[in-house]
Design a protein around this motif. Structure first.
Motif, PDB file in Angstrom:
ATOM      1  N   ASP A  95     -29.943  23.333  24.526  1.00 27.06           N
ATOM      2  CA  ASP A  95     -29.906  22.016  23.888  1.00 27.06           C
ATOM      3  C   ASP A  95     -29.307  22.094  22.489  1.00 27.06           C
ATOM      4  OD1 ASP A  95     -31.050  20.889  26.103  1.00 27.06           O
ATOM      5  OD2 ASP A  95     -33.036  20.611  25.219  1.00 27.06           O
ATOM      6  N   GLY A  96     -28.387  21.209  22.223  1.00 27.12           N
ATOM      7  CA  GLY A  96     -27.768  21.132  20.910  1.00 27.12           C
ATOM      8  C   GLY A  96     -26.622  22.101  20.683  1.00 27.12           C
ATOM      9  N   PHE A  97     -26.252  22.883  21.699  1.00 31.16           N
ATOM     10  CA  PHE A  97     -25.156  23.844  21.547  1.00 31.16           C
ATOM     11  C   PHE A  97     -23.871  23.104  21.189  1.00 31.16           C
ATOM     12  CE2 PHE A  97     -21.637  26.300  23.540  1.00 31.16           C
ATOM     13  CZ  PHE A  97     -21.700  27.417  22.721  1.00 31.16           C
ATOM     14  N   PRO A  98     -23.283  23.386  20.007  1.00 31.22           N
ATOM     15  CA  PRO A  98     -22.112  22.636  19.555  1.00 31.22           C
ATOM     16  C   PRO A  98     -20.790  23.177  20.084  1.00 31.22           C
ATOM     17  CG  PRO A  98     -22.801  24.138  17.844  1.00 31.22           C
ATOM     18  CD  PRO A  98     -23.791  24.281  18.973  1.00 31.22           C
ATOM     19  N   GLY A  99     -20.819  24.341  20.701  1.00 26.96           N
ATOM     20  CA  GLY A  99     -19.578  24.996  21.124  1.00 26.96           C
ATOM     21  C   GLY A  99     -19.182  26.039  20.100  1.00 26.96           C
ATOM     22  N   PHE A 100     -18.412  27.019  20.555  1.00 26.97           N
ATOM     23  CA  PHE A 100     -17.994  28.112  19.673  1.00 26.97           C
ATOM     24  C   PHE A 100     -16.890  27.697  18.708  1.00 26.97           C
ATOM     25  CE2 PHE A 100     -19.637  30.400  23.447  1.00 26.97           C
ATOM     26  CZ  PHE A 100     -20.658  31.103  22.817  1.00 26.97           C
ATOM     27  N   ASP A 101     -16.173  26.644  19.058  1.00 31.43           N
ATOM     28  CA  ASP A 101     -15.044  26.234  18.229  1.00 31.43           C
ATOM     29  C   ASP A 101     -15.483  25.561  16.923  1.00 31.43           C
ATOM     30  OD1 ASP A 101     -16.024  24.121  19.800  1.00 31.43           O
ATOM     31  OD2 ASP A 101     -14.130  23.021  19.698  1.00 31.43           O
ATOM     32  N   LYS A 102     -16.724  25.136  16.842  1.00 40.57           N
ATOM     33  CA  LYS A 102     -17.260  24.521  15.614  1.00 40.57           C
ATOM     34  C   LYS A 102     -18.117  25.577  14.924  1.00 40.57           C
ATOM     35  CE  LYS A 102     -17.331  20.073  17.897  1.00 40.57           C
ATOM     36  NZ  LYS A 102     -18.177  19.073  18.531  1.00 40.57           N
ATOM     37  N   ARG A 103     -17.460  26.496  14.256  1.00 39.70           N
ATOM     38  CA  ARG A 103     -18.101  27.705  13.737  1.00 39.70           C
ATOM     39  C   ARG A 103     -19.338  27.445  12.876  1.00 39.70           C
ATOM     40  NH1 ARG A 103     -18.080  32.911  13.273  1.00 39.70           N
ATOM     41  NH2 ARG A 103     -18.221  34.029  11.326  1.00 39.70           N
ATOM     42  N   ASP A 104     -19.235  26.584  11.875  1.00 41.30           N
ATOM     43  CA  ASP A 104     -20.371  26.334  10.987  1.00 41.30           C
ATOM     44  C   ASP A 104     -21.549  25.718  11.740  1.00 41.30           C
ATOM     45  OD1 ASP A 104     -19.004  27.412   8.839  1.00 41.30           O
ATOM     46  OD2 ASP A 104     -18.306  25.462   8.088  1.00 41.30           O
ATOM     47  N   TYR A 106     -22.049  25.987  14.966  1.00 41.78           N
ATOM     48  CA  TYR A 106     -22.543  27.023  15.873  1.00 41.78           C
ATOM     49  C   TYR A 106     -23.477  27.996  15.143  1.00 41.78           C
ATOM     50  CZ  TYR A 106     -22.922  31.319  18.453  1.00 41.78           C
ATOM     51  OH  TYR A 106     -23.440  32.434  19.059  1.00 41.78           O
ATOM     52  N   LEU A 107     -23.081  28.462  13.957  1.00 40.83           N
ATOM     53  CA  LEU A 107     -23.905  29.415  13.205  1.00 40.83           C
ATOM     54  C   LEU A 107     -25.261  28.805  12.831  1.00 40.83           C
ATOM     55  CD1 LEU A 107     -21.188  31.119  10.983  1.00 40.83           C
ATOM     56  CD2 LEU A 107     -22.356  32.086  12.988  1.00 40.83           C
ATOM     57  N   ALA A 108     -25.276  27.531  12.465  1.00 36.88           N
ATOM     58  CA  ALA A 108     -26.542  26.852  12.149  1.00 36.88           C
ATOM     59  C   ALA A 108     -27.413  26.747  13.405  1.00 36.88           C
ATOM     60  CB  ALA A 108     -26.260  25.474  11.555  1.00 36.88           C
ATOM     61  N   TRP A 109     -26.801  26.395  14.531  1.00 40.92           N
ATOM     62  CA  TRP A 109     -27.538  26.296  15.796  1.00 40.92           C
ATOM     63  C   TRP A 109     -28.101  27.660  16.193  1.00 40.92           C
ATOM     64  CZ3 TRP A 109     -26.414  28.704  20.489  1.00 40.92           C
ATOM     65  CH2 TRP A 109     -27.165  28.277  21.581  1.00 40.92           C
ATOM     66  N   GLU A 110     -27.274  28.708  16.084  1.00 41.29           N
ATOM     67  CA  GLU A 110     -27.704  30.061  16.434  1.00 41.29           C
ATOM     68  C   GLU A 110     -28.897  30.493  15.572  1.00 41.29           C
ATOM     69  OE1 GLU A 110     -25.522  34.244  17.329  1.00 41.29           O
ATOM     70  OE2 GLU A 110     -25.149  33.392  15.339  1.00 41.29           O
ATOM     71  N   LYS A 111     -28.838  30.205  14.286  1.00 42.57           N
ATOM     72  CA  LYS A 111     -29.932  30.557  13.368  1.00 42.57           C
ATOM     73  C   LYS A 111     -31.219  29.834  13.773  1.00 42.57           C
ATOM     74  CE  LYS A 111     -31.108  30.666   8.467  1.00 42.57           C
ATOM     75  NZ  LYS A 111     -30.646  30.364   7.111  1.00 42.57           N
ATOM     76  N   LYS A 112     -31.086  28.562  14.127  1.00 41.97           N
ATOM     77  CA  LYS A 112     -32.240  27.767  14.563  1.00 41.97           C
ATOM     78  C   LYS A 112     -32.842  28.355  15.850  1.00 41.97           C
ATOM     79  CE  LYS A 112     -33.118  23.338  16.640  1.00 41.97           C
ATOM     80  NZ  LYS A 112     -32.464  22.152  17.155  1.00 41.97           N
TER      81      LYS A 112
END
Length: 177
Positions: A95-104, A106-112
């Motif tokens: 849920d909320g995965f923005p895609g790899f192409d939106k780096r910033d 994506y990094l915020a989502w990964e941290k969460k």
């Protein structure tokens, strides 16, 4: 051709290591097999091990998996036998995965997502398997971070399988301490 030879060599190496832990411990194995798991929770099992041996697979919510080679129990069950299970739980969806192409983003989502991972460890009793054939070990991840294990050769949900809990279990609002 090189890849095929590499895979054959890797397979032989993995298979040759299956009996190592018991041999190093000086214990005669009562029956070897893989390390399997059944996840009865809404959380993903990011990784797990039994007495330090990896279960290999990531296991999604309400699924089974594993396949770590190999696990053998001593030939004779003893009262008080236990195994140590270490595991990490995490969010079981994207849920909320923005895609790899939106780096910033994506990094915020990964941290969460990583912030929700939790490390767990439990020492659990090995049920009496006297007079039974053993086939490795199966770990059941239960709600409230509880764990059950079995050395049964029967398949989950089949007659003779000792753990009868349903695959999809609801975690209570308050877990027992």
């Amino acid at each position: 051709m090189k890849i095929k030879l590499y895979l054959v060599a890797l397979g032989a190496l993995l298979l040759s290591g299956c009996s190592q832990p018991m041999a190093q411990a000086g214990v005669q194995s009562g029956g070897g097999g893989t390390i399997e798991a059944i996840n009865h929770t809404k959380w993903a099992i990011n990784h797990f091990s039994v007495d330090g041996q990896s279960g290999i697979d990531i296991i999604g919510p309400y699924q089974g998996g594993g396949g770590g080679c190999c696990y053998g129990v001593p030939s004779k069950w003893q009262p008080g036998m236990t195994v140590r299970i270490d595991w990490e739980t995490g969010v079981g969806d994207m849920d909320g995965f923005p895609g790899f192409d939106k780096r910033d983003e994506y990094l915020a989502w990964e941290k969460k997502m990583k912030a929700q991972n939790k490390q767990h460890s439990a020492v659990v009793p090995v049920p009496d398997y006297t007079g039974q054939k053993t086939c490795g070990i199966t770990v059941h991840f239960m709600p409230c971070d509880e764990v059950k294990v079995t050395t049964s050769c029967a398949d989950y949900r089949r007659p003779g399988y000792p753990i009868k809990d349903p695959i999809k279990m609801t975690e209570p609002k308050v877990c027992p301490q």
